[in-house]
Write a protein that holds these residues in place. Structure first.
Motif, PDB file in Angstrom:
ATOM      1  N   ALA A 153     -12.022   3.876   7.210  1.00 56.62           N
ATOM      2  CA  ALA A 153     -12.415   4.524   8.418  1.00 56.62           C
ATOM      3  C   ALA A 153     -11.348   4.981   9.530  1.00 56.62           C
ATOM      4  O   ALA A 153     -11.239   5.798  10.201  1.00 56.62           O
ATOM      5  CB  ALA A 153     -13.701   3.967   9.385  1.00 56.62           C
ATOM      6  N   ILE A 154     -10.189   3.993   9.266  1.00 61.93           N
ATOM      7  CA  ILE A 154      -8.682   4.333   9.731  1.00 61.93           C
ATOM      8  C   ILE A 154      -7.875   4.391   8.663  1.00 61.93           C
ATOM      9  O   ILE A 154      -8.104   4.073   7.511  1.00 61.93           O
ATOM     10  CB  ILE A 154      -8.537   3.049  10.785  1.00 61.93           C
ATOM     11  CG1 ILE A 154      -8.702   1.761   9.965  1.00 61.93           C
ATOM     12  CG2 ILE A 154      -9.439   3.146  11.694  1.00 61.93           C
ATOM     13  CD1 ILE A 154      -8.128   0.764  10.896  1.00 61.93           C
ATOM     14  N   GLU A 155      -6.702   4.757   9.062  1.00 58.89           N
ATOM     15  CA  GLU A 155      -5.450   5.063   8.173  1.00 58.89           C
ATOM     16  C   GLU A 155      -5.409   3.439   7.268  1.00 58.89           C
ATOM     17  O   GLU A 155      -5.349   2.572   8.105  1.00 58.89           O
ATOM     18  CB  GLU A 155      -4.166   5.240   9.009  1.00 58.89           C
ATOM     19  CG  GLU A 155      -3.192   5.612   8.114  1.00 58.89           C
ATOM     20  CD  GLU A 155      -2.043   6.120   9.013  1.00 58.89           C
ATOM     21  OE1 GLU A 155      -0.841   5.834   8.413  1.00 58.89           O
ATOM     22  OE2 GLU A 155      -1.955   6.184   9.978  1.00 58.89           O
ATOM     23  N   PRO A 156      -5.166   3.912   6.336  1.00 57.78           N
ATOM     24  CA  PRO A 156      -4.855   2.461   5.308  1.00 57.78           C
ATOM     25  C   PRO A 156      -3.902   1.580   5.866  1.00 57.78           C
ATOM     26  O   PRO A 156      -3.888   0.292   5.693  1.00 57.78           O
ATOM     27  CB  PRO A 156      -4.490   3.251   3.954  1.00 57.78           C
ATOM     28  CG  PRO A 156      -5.262   4.428   3.903  1.00 57.78           C
ATOM     29  CD  PRO A 156      -5.015   4.963   5.171  1.00 57.78           C
ATOM     30  N   SER A 157      -2.828   1.944   6.223  1.00 59.24           N
ATOM     31  CA  SER A 157      -1.580   1.165   6.636  1.00 59.24           C
ATOM     32  C   SER A 157      -2.014   0.359   7.890  1.00 59.24           C
ATOM     33  O   SER A 157      -1.588  -0.742   8.167  1.00 59.24           O
ATOM     34  CB  SER A 157      -0.250   1.876   6.833  1.00 59.24           C
ATOM     35  OG  SER A 157      -0.560   2.789   7.984  1.00 59.24           O
ATOM     36  N   ARG A 158      -3.081   1.164   8.729  1.00 58.71           N
ATOM     37  CA  ARG A 158      -3.253   0.441  10.140  1.00 58.71           C
ATOM     38  C   ARG A 158      -4.482  -0.598   9.384  1.00 58.71           C
ATOM     39  O   ARG A 158      -4.515  -1.642  10.233  1.00 58.71           O
ATOM     40  CB  ARG A 158      -4.100   1.522  11.315  1.00 58.71           C
ATOM     41  CG  ARG A 158      -3.141   2.450  11.683  1.00 58.71           C
ATOM     42  CD  ARG A 158      -2.248   1.674  12.656  1.00 58.71           C
ATOM     43  NE  ARG A 158      -1.200   2.700  13.206  1.00 58.71           N
ATOM     44  CZ  ARG A 158       0.274   2.545  13.026  1.00 58.71           C
ATOM     45  NH1 ARG A 158       0.505   1.775  11.971  1.00 58.71           N
ATOM     46  NH2 ARG A 158       0.888   3.424  13.376  1.00 58.71           N
ATOM     47  N   LEU A 159      -5.305  -0.422   8.511  1.00 57.82           N
ATOM     48  CA  LEU A 159      -6.274  -1.236   7.902  1.00 57.82           C
ATOM     49  C   LEU A 159      -5.537  -2.400   7.245  1.00 57.82           C
ATOM     50  O   LEU A 159      -5.836  -3.675   7.634  1.00 57.82           O
ATOM     51  CB  LEU A 159      -6.972  -0.575   7.052  1.00 57.82           C
ATOM     52  CG  LEU A 159      -8.297  -1.273   6.510  1.00 57.82           C
ATOM     53  CD1 LEU A 159      -9.189  -1.892   7.497  1.00 57.82           C
ATOM     54  CD2 LEU A 159      -9.146  -0.836   5.293  1.00 57.82           C
ATOM     55  N   ALA A 160      -4.331  -2.247   6.696  1.00 60.57           N
ATOM     56  CA  ALA A 160      -3.640  -3.254   6.067  1.00 60.57           C
ATOM     57  C   ALA A 160      -2.877  -4.343   7.506  1.00 60.57           C
ATOM     58  O   ALA A 160      -2.958  -5.651   7.269  1.00 60.57           O
ATOM     59  CB  ALA A 160      -2.491  -2.781   5.552  1.00 60.57           C
ATOM     60  N   GLU A 161      -2.335  -3.477   8.452  1.00 60.54           N
ATOM     61  CA  GLU A 161      -1.861  -4.355   9.416  1.00 60.54           C
ATOM     62  C   GLU A 161      -2.870  -5.176  10.417  1.00 60.54           C
ATOM     63  O   GLU A 161      -2.831  -6.213  10.783  1.00 60.54           O
ATOM     64  CB  GLU A 161      -1.258  -3.331  10.586  1.00 60.54           C
ATOM     65  CG  GLU A 161      -0.033  -2.690  10.041  1.00 60.54           C
ATOM     66  CD  GLU A 161       0.297  -1.510  10.755  1.00 60.54           C
ATOM     67  OE1 GLU A 161       1.383  -1.095  10.608  1.00 60.54           O
ATOM     68  OE2 GLU A 161      -0.274  -0.922  11.647  1.00 60.54           O
ATOM     69  N   LEU A 162      -4.170  -4.537  10.557  1.00 61.77           N
ATOM     70  CA  LEU A 162      -5.337  -5.359  11.118  1.00 61.77           C
ATOM     71  C   LEU A 162      -5.529  -6.599  10.130  1.00 61.77           C
ATOM     72  O   LEU A 162      -5.824  -7.729  10.622  1.00 61.77           O
ATOM     73  CB  LEU A 162      -6.698  -4.447  11.161  1.00 61.77           C
ATOM     74  CG  LEU A 162      -7.615  -5.169  11.716  1.00 61.77           C
ATOM     75  CD1 LEU A 162      -7.473  -5.590  13.220  1.00 61.77           C
ATOM     76  CD2 LEU A 162      -8.825  -4.193  11.851  1.00 61.77           C
ATOM     77  N   ALA A 163      -5.579  -6.214   8.785  1.00 63.18           N
ATOM     78  CA  ALA A 163      -5.980  -7.363   7.956  1.00 63.18           C
ATOM     79  C   ALA A 163      -4.975  -8.434   8.240  1.00 63.18           C
ATOM     80  O   ALA A 163      -5.102  -9.661   8.097  1.00 63.18           O
ATOM     81  CB  ALA A 163      -6.025  -6.914   6.471  1.00 63.18           C
ATOM     82  N   LEU A 164      -3.661  -8.180   8.186  1.00 70.39           N
ATOM     83  CA  LEU A 164      -2.493  -9.117   8.350  1.00 70.39           C
ATOM     84  C   LEU A 164      -2.565  -9.938   9.736  1.00 70.39           C
ATOM     85  O   LEU A 164      -2.354 -10.952   9.858  1.00 70.39           O
ATOM     86  CB  LEU A 164      -1.179  -8.592   7.866  1.00 70.39           C
ATOM     87  CG  LEU A 164      -0.967  -7.987   6.619  1.00 70.39           C
ATOM     88  CD1 LEU A 164       0.432  -7.144   6.603  1.00 70.39           C
ATOM     89  CD2 LEU A 164      -0.649  -9.149   5.693  1.00 70.39           C
ATOM     90  N   ALA A 165      -2.867  -9.288  10.605  1.00 71.48           N
ATOM     91  CA  ALA A 165      -3.121  -9.540  12.088  1.00 71.48           C
ATOM     92  C   ALA A 165      -4.117 -10.627  11.872  1.00 71.48           C
ATOM     93  O   ALA A 165      -4.237 -11.842  12.600  1.00 71.48           O
ATOM     94  CB  ALA A 165      -3.266  -8.621  12.988  1.00 71.48           C
TER      95      ALA A 165
END
Length: 208
Positions: A153-165
């Motif tokens: 639902a959001i840009e993949p890189s932002r999703l990855a950043e959220l997962a890491l956060a």
């Protein structure tokens, strides 16, 4: 036994120093570890360590880069094997298992990250390494989503950043109170992966 060339000896020494540094950093933390301790652990003089690395930060970043490459390769192999669906929970559990296999690593990275945030040059070097982590994880999430017929639902890189956060945040929380980390992270990410929208009806079609 075959005599090692100077280049081969240098590579061998570098590998031994990295192995020793990993043990010392995990045992003492980034701030608590010294190059003298790492040299002693490797069985070398401090001069041998300096012949391979300019500083403690340089040594730690080399360790970090190696782990990033290793985990990225593992994640890529796993995601390609999850073509049957249900891949996101498996991917998150795999990531959590990797952290459990190296107790203290996530806290060590957090400690270094705080240190790097106060040093502009070091901060840029850490940011470059972190960007490679984000890129690799974004690719893994996209692959898993494609296997499951889902799109982020959001840009993949932002999703990855959220997962890491989330992962680093959970690590800090777990230091005070145990949490079902893998399940919690998977639930949040699953909510951000949605089934692709149905295609718009073709003009003139008699279908609703």
């Amino acid at each position: 036994m075959k005599r090692l060339s100077r280049a081969e000896q240098g590579e061998r020494n570098r590998a031994l120093v990295l192995d020793a540094a990993r043990r010392v950093f995990l045992a003492r933390g980034y701030y608590g570890a010294t190059l003298e301790q790492i040299a002693d652990e490797a069985g070398f003089s401090k001069g041998v360590v300096y012949s391979q690395f300019d500083s403690k930060a340089d040594l730690f970043l080399a360790l970090l880069e190696a782990r990033i490459s290793e985990r990225a390769a593992e994640n890529a192999r796993l995601t390609e094997s999850l073509a049957g669906g249900g891949g996101l929970p498996a991917l998150v559990e795999h990531l959590a298992a990797g952290d459990r296999d190296t107790p203290g690593w996530a806290l060590l990275v957090i400690e270094f990250r705080v240190h790097a945030a106060r040093d502009p040059v070091l901060g840029r070097r850490y940011a470059a390494a972190h960007a490679r982590t984000v890129e690799a994880l974004a690719g893994a999430l996209m692959t898993v989503g494609a296997h499951d017929g889902q799109a982020p639902a959001i840009e993949p890189s932002r999703l990855a950043e959220l997962a890491l956060a989330l992962s680093f945040g959970v690590t800090l929380e777990e230091a005070a109170s145990p949490l079902p980390a893998a399940r919690l992270v998977a639930q949040v990410l699953q909510a951000l992966l949605t089934a692709p929208a149905a295609p718009a009806p073709v003009a003139g079609s008699d279908r609703p």
